[in-house]
Design a protein around this motif. Structure first.
Motif, PDB file in Angstrom:
ATOM      1  N   CYS A 151       0.844  -1.192   0.000  1.00  0.00           N
ATOM      2  CA  CYS A 151       0.000   0.000   0.000  1.00  0.00           C
ATOM      3  C   CYS A 151       0.884   1.248   0.000  1.00  0.00           C
ATOM      4  N   ILE A 152       2.106   1.138   0.512  1.00  0.00           N
ATOM      5  CA  ILE A 152       3.016   2.283   0.606  1.00  0.00           C
ATOM      6  C   ILE A 152       3.203   2.938  -0.772  1.00  0.00           C
ATOM      7  N   GLY A 153       3.051   4.244  -0.800  1.00  0.00           N
ATOM      8  CA  GLY A 153       3.348   5.017  -2.000  1.00  0.00           C
ATOM      9  C   GLY A 153       2.297   4.974  -3.087  1.00  0.00           C
ATOM     10  N   ARG A 154       1.201   4.274  -2.864  1.00  0.00           N
ATOM     11  CA  ARG A 154       0.199   4.176  -3.919  1.00  0.00           C
ATOM     12  C   ARG A 154      -0.668   5.430  -4.012  1.00  0.00           C
ATOM     13  N   ASP A 155      -1.216   5.630  -5.201  1.00  0.00           N
ATOM     14  CA  ASP A 155      -2.241   6.647  -5.384  1.00  0.00           C
ATOM     15  C   ASP A 155      -3.401   6.316  -4.441  1.00  0.00           C
ATOM     16  N   PRO A 156      -3.985   7.328  -3.787  1.00  0.00           N
ATOM     17  CA  PRO A 156      -5.089   7.039  -2.870  1.00  0.00           C
ATOM     18  C   PRO A 156      -6.203   6.195  -3.492  1.00  0.00           C
ATOM     19  N   ALA A 157      -6.427   6.355  -4.788  1.00  0.00           N
ATOM     20  CA  ALA A 157      -7.493   5.596  -5.442  1.00  0.00           C
ATOM     21  C   ALA A 157      -7.230   4.095  -5.408  1.00  0.00           C
ATOM     22  N   GLU A 158      -5.963   3.701  -5.322  1.00  0.00           N
ATOM     23  CA  GLU A 158      -5.614   2.284  -5.310  1.00  0.00           C
ATOM     24  C   GLU A 158      -5.551   1.676  -3.912  1.00  0.00           C
ATOM     25  N   ILE A 159      -5.632   2.492  -2.888  1.00  0.00           N
ATOM     26  CA  ILE A 159      -5.481   1.983  -1.526  1.00  0.00           C
ATOM     27  C   ILE A 159      -6.527   0.921  -1.177  1.00  0.00           C
ATOM     28  N   PRO A 160      -7.819   1.124  -1.471  1.00  0.00           N
ATOM     29  CA  PRO A 160      -8.776   0.059  -1.154  1.00  0.00           C
ATOM     30  C   PRO A 160      -8.434  -1.263  -1.851  1.00  0.00           C
ATOM     31  N   LEU A 161      -7.950  -1.195  -3.088  1.00  0.00           N
ATOM     32  CA  LEU A 161      -7.542  -2.412  -3.790  1.00  0.00           C
ATOM     33  C   LEU A 161      -6.350  -3.067  -3.091  1.00  0.00           C
ATOM     34  N   SER A 162      -5.399  -2.258  -2.636  1.00  0.00           N
ATOM     35  CA  SER A 162      -4.203  -2.825  -2.013  1.00  0.00           C
ATOM     36  C   SER A 162      -4.545  -3.483  -0.682  1.00  0.00           C
ATOM     37  N   LEU A 163      -5.435  -2.886   0.080  1.00  0.00           N
ATOM     38  CA  LEU A 163      -5.814  -3.468   1.370  1.00  0.00           C
ATOM     39  C   LEU A 163      -6.559  -4.788   1.167  1.00  0.00           C
ATOM     40  N   ARG A 164      -7.455  -4.817   0.186  1.00  0.00           N
ATOM     41  CA  ARG A 164      -8.179  -6.052  -0.107  1.00  0.00           C
ATOM     42  C   ARG A 164      -7.222  -7.109  -0.662  1.00  0.00           C
ATOM     43  N   ALA A 165      -6.277  -6.680  -1.497  1.00  0.00           N
ATOM     44  CA  ALA A 165      -5.331  -7.630  -2.082  1.00  0.00           C
ATOM     45  C   ALA A 165      -4.488  -8.318  -1.009  1.00  0.00           C
ATOM     46  N   ASN A 166      -4.101  -7.581   0.029  1.00  0.00           N
ATOM     47  CA  ASN A 166      -3.334  -8.202   1.112  1.00  0.00           C
ATOM     48  C   ASN A 166      -4.090  -9.382   1.709  1.00  0.00           C
ATOM     49  N   GLN A 167      -5.408  -9.218   1.861  1.00  0.00           N
ATOM     50  CA  GLN A 167      -6.225 -10.314   2.394  1.00  0.00           C
ATOM     51  C   GLN A 167      -6.269 -11.480   1.408  1.00  0.00           C
ATOM     52  N   LEU A 168      -6.445 -11.169   0.130  1.00  0.00           N
ATOM     53  CA  LEU A 168      -6.569 -12.222  -0.875  1.00  0.00           C
ATOM     54  C   LEU A 168      -5.262 -12.985  -1.056  1.00  0.00           C
ATOM     55  N   TRP A 169      -4.115 -12.296  -0.989  1.00  0.00           N
ATOM     56  CA  TRP A 169      -2.839 -13.002  -1.088  1.00  0.00           C
ATOM     57  C   TRP A 169      -2.674 -14.016   0.040  1.00  0.00           C
ATOM     58  N   ARG A 170      -3.136 -13.650   1.234  1.00  0.00           N
ATOM     59  CA  ARG A 170      -3.076 -14.607   2.354  1.00  0.00           C
ATOM     60  C   ARG A 170      -3.956 -15.822   2.067  1.00  0.00           C
ATOM     61  N   ASP A 171      -5.154 -15.571   1.518  1.00  0.00           N
ATOM     62  CA  ASP A 171      -6.061 -16.668   1.184  1.00  0.00           C
ATOM     63  C   ASP A 171      -5.445 -17.587   0.129  1.00  0.00           C
ATOM     64  N   ILE A 172      -4.829 -16.979  -0.871  1.00  0.00           N
ATOM     65  CA  ILE A 172      -4.210 -17.759  -1.953  1.00  0.00           C
ATOM     66  C   ILE A 172      -3.092 -18.636  -1.399  1.00  0.00           C
ATOM     67  N   GLN A 173      -2.227 -18.031  -0.565  1.00  0.00           N
ATOM     68  CA  GLN A 173      -1.076 -18.755  -0.031  1.00  0.00           C
ATOM     69  C   GLN A 173      -1.501 -19.958   0.813  1.00  0.00           C
ATOM     70  N   GLN A 174      -2.656 -19.856   1.456  1.00  0.00           N
ATOM     71  CA  GLN A 174      -3.160 -20.977   2.260  1.00  0.00           C
ATOM     72  C   GLN A 174      -3.584 -22.152   1.385  1.00  0.00           C
ATOM     73  N   GLN A 175      -3.846 -21.877   0.086  1.00  0.00           N
ATOM     74  CA  GLN A 175      -4.310 -22.934  -0.815  1.00  0.00           C
ATOM     75  C   GLN A 175      -3.222 -23.447  -1.752  1.00  0.00           C
ATOM     76  N   VAL A 176      -2.281 -22.564  -2.112  1.00  0.00           N
ATOM     77  CA  VAL A 176      -1.221 -22.934  -3.044  1.00  0.00           C
ATOM     78  C   VAL A 176      -0.026 -22.017  -2.794  1.00  0.00           C
ATOM     79  N   ASP A 177       1.173 -22.559  -2.935  1.00  0.00           N
ATOM     80  CA  ASP A 177       2.374 -21.773  -2.644  1.00  0.00           C
ATOM     81  C   ASP A 177       2.665 -20.804  -3.782  1.00  0.00           C
ATOM     82  N   VAL A 178       2.546 -19.511  -3.488  1.00  0.00           N
ATOM     83  CA  VAL A 178       2.899 -18.473  -4.460  1.00  0.00           C
ATOM     84  C   VAL A 178       4.053 -17.612  -3.934  1.00  0.00           C
TER      85      VAL A 178
END
Length: 427
Positions: A56-83
């Protein structure tokens, strides 16, 4: 022999990079019959060539909601498959009062989003770096929730999840264009046959403008050449991605480090550069310390590439399966030297590999995540301007919600294609 194409799907996705595959995953989870068509191989271009930052650091404010949600989704993905996802934290480092002021100004602009980012000074910086430095870092913008994933693993890993849910993925299968009947979207035309559908997502990265232009859709997007390198494995306590302005680095799962810098980007002058000059000139001027302009062979390569083409013969998408530019070695070697000077522990680091890639860039450096008003059912996810990998899963989720006609969890207004329609220039 090519896999048999389905006669019909709910949604066809053009492009097998992180955005296209993430969109397919979200749609497949919703029970949709989805097919991804990739003219080369999955993540063959920028999706496997980026820095691997999730921030989220340094992003345009418009992208912040996407970055916060993405952090959650990356955790979900990693629990299912190693990325290779690891929540290591991430820091932008500063040495001057100006740097500190810039960090604070950014933190103030994103305050409404309740990001985990904060300003560090003094001993707090030393604690997160954990390695002695010769540079006087006096401030840092830091988020403990940011991290990394491995680009060479990520798209393939999410693609595995898509297949497990019944989604279909076709490599070496270029989509030549959309099938339109009386203005209605009825399918896609691939090099191996037609597939009927009423919804299409274009996630073609640097190729998206060519596809759009052939269908009369104005998309102001250019290609920017980025470079990076990876080091041989070495032992160090520096275990978070850092941006020191004249270098960046992040720890890799193989024990090495990916190294680059903000000024490792080159914009080749092309016919599209001229066509889109009034759109991009302000951005070029604002970023001129980070972006080099170059005139060379690419101008003539693109000059003689047709911008309009029929769908019943081979297209430019088949003639060039993968954009594979060499690295700007001078730039990334300089970044490594700056890193070695700043952190002496890297003195023995050797270059294991260097590479280049083509980023899809818009005039405002924000992506297009949008339906195309002129072609109902046609959606675009492109123009991520070199920072789409980290927010890829969230961008895919947003596109999937839009495709299904659901009210999006994140407001897509800032990413609308319509923002470029006023005073539209020639295509």
């Amino acid at each position: 022999m090519h896999s048999q194409l389905p006669k019909q799907v709910d949604v066809a996705i053009i492009g097998g990079g992180i955005i296209g595959i993430s969109t397919a995953w979200a749609l497949a989870k919703a029970g949709k019959h989805v097919a991804v068509f990739e003219k080369g191989v999955l993540a063959g271009e920028q999706s496997s060539r980026n820095w691997g930052w999730i921030r989220c650091i340094g992003r345009d404010p418009a992208e912040i909601p996407l970055s916060l949600r993405a952090n959650q989704l990356w955790r979900d993905i990693q629990q299912q498959v190693d990325v290779g996802y690891r929540q290591l934290g991430l820091a932008y480092l500063g040495e001057s009062a100006q740097d500190k002021g810039d960090f604070q100004q950014w933190l103030d602009t994103v305050q409404a989003y309740a990001t985990p980012a904060r300003l560090l000074e003094g001993k707090d910086i030393e604690q997160v770096l954990r390695e002695p430095s010769t540079r006087p870092w006096t401030s840092a913008a830091y988020s403990a929730q940011d991290g990394v994933a491995e680009p060479h693993m990520a798209t393939a890993g999410i693609a595995q999840l898509v297949r497990e849910l019944g989604g279909e993925i076709f490599e070496h299968c270029a989509v030549r264009g959309l099938r339109l009947q009386q203005g209605q979207l009825t399918g896609v035309v691939t090099e191996h046959g037609e597939v009927a559908c009423s919804k299409v997502v274009l996630a073609g990265g640097a190729w998206s403008r060519m596809m759009c232009r052939n269908h009369g859709v104005f998309l102001p997007q250019l290609k920017v050449h980025g470079s990076a390198l990876r080091t041989t494995p070495l032992t160090t306590q520096l275990q978070l991605p850092i941006n020191g302005k004249d270098f960046t680095c992040r720890p890799r799962s193989d024990g090495g480090y990916t190294v680059s810098k903000l000024a490792a980007s080159v914009a080749d002058v092309t016919p599209d550069s001229i066509r889109l000059l009034r759109w991009f000139f302000p951005a070029w001027m604002a970023q001129k310390q980070y972006l080099k302009i170059r005139f060379g062979r690419r101008f003539f390569t693109e000059l003689f590439t047709p911008s309009r083409f029929a769908l019943d013969t081979a297209t430019p998408f088949e003639r060039v399966r993968t954009l594979d530019p060499g690295p700007n070695l001078t730039s990334v070697q300089e970044a490594l030297r700056k890193l070695q000077h700043a952190f002496p522990v890297f003195a023995k680091a050797e270059i294991a590999q260097a590479w280049g890639g083509m980023m899809d860039v818009t005039p405002d450096a924000l992506p297009v995540i949008s339906e195309v008003a002129a072609i109902p059912g046609f959606f675009i996810g492109t123009g991520f301007s070199g920072h789409g990998f980290g927010i890829g899963p969230a961008a895919g989720e947003l596109l999937a919600q839009m495709v299904q006609g659901h009210r999006p969890d994140i407001d897509p207004k800032a990413f609308s294609l319509q923002r470029f329609q006023r005073g539209q220039s020639p295509q």
